[in-house]
Motif scaffolding. Structure first.
Motif, PDB file in Angstrom:
ATOM      1  N   LYS A 181      -1.538  -0.738  -6.315  1.00  0.00           N
ATOM      2  CA  LYS A 181      -1.166   0.237  -5.287  1.00  0.00           C
ATOM      3  C   LYS A 181      -0.665  -0.461  -4.026  1.00  0.00           C
ATOM      4  N   LYS A 182      -1.372  -1.535  -3.608  1.00  0.00           N
ATOM      5  CA  LYS A 182      -0.965  -2.271  -2.423  1.00  0.00           C
ATOM      6  C   LYS A 182       0.416  -2.893  -2.602  1.00  0.00           C
ATOM      7  N   SER A 183       0.665  -3.471  -3.761  1.00  0.00           N
ATOM      8  CA  SER A 183       1.964  -4.131  -3.987  1.00  0.00           C
ATOM      9  C   SER A 183       3.095  -3.114  -4.066  1.00  0.00           C
ATOM     10  N   ASP A 208      -6.217  -1.076  -7.303  1.00  0.00           N
ATOM     11  CA  ASP A 208      -5.998  -1.196  -5.859  1.00  0.00           C
ATOM     12  C   ASP A 208      -4.933  -2.238  -5.541  1.00  0.00           C
ATOM     13  N   SER A 209      -4.941  -3.354  -6.277  1.00  0.00           N
ATOM     14  CA  SER A 209      -3.931  -4.405  -6.047  1.00  0.00           C
ATOM     15  C   SER A 209      -2.531  -3.894  -6.377  1.00  0.00           C
ATOM     16  N   TYR A 235     -10.319  -3.007  -8.871  1.00  0.00           N
ATOM     17  CA  TYR A 235      -9.630  -4.049  -8.110  1.00  0.00           C
ATOM     18  C   TYR A 235      -8.171  -4.151  -8.551  1.00  0.00           C
ATOM     19  N   SER A 244       3.180  -0.279  -2.396  1.00  0.00           N
ATOM     20  CA  SER A 244       3.385   0.360  -1.090  1.00  0.00           C
ATOM     21  C   SER A 244       4.125  -0.551  -0.112  1.00  0.00           C
ATOM     22  N   LYS A 245       4.383  -1.778  -0.486  1.00  0.00           N
ATOM     23  CA  LYS A 245       5.082  -2.721   0.399  1.00  0.00           C
ATOM     24  C   LYS A 245       6.565  -2.471   0.427  1.00  0.00           C
TER      25      LYS A 245
END
Length: 70
Positions: free
Chosen positions: A65-67, A62-63, A59, A69-70
């Motif tokens: 990676k998401k931040s 993944d968090s 988790y 990619s913004k």
């Protein structure tokens, strides 16, 4: 006042289950009715160590990676 007591009861039950390793952070935050991040903050304030399990680590990655990619 009653809502605050109920909220505190849920948080305490979630922490108890978390400390017994019955649930992970994600499930404990769900039980307590607070966000994942808020639950982490509560654990920190109460000096409760984090039980790193595979789900929590995934988790977190993944968090991040998401931040990124913004």
């Amino acid at each position: 006042l009653i809502e605050k007591d109920i909220s505190e009861f849920k948080i305490n039950k979630a922490i108890e289950a978390y400390m017994k390793r019955e649930v992970n952070i994600s499930k404990a935050s769900e039980i307590s009715g607070v966000s994942y991040r808020e639950f982490l903050d509560i654990l920190e304030k109460r000096n409760i160590p984090i039980n790193y399990d595979n789900f929590s680590i995934k988790y977190g990655i993944d968090s991040i990676k998401k931040s990124l990619s913004k």
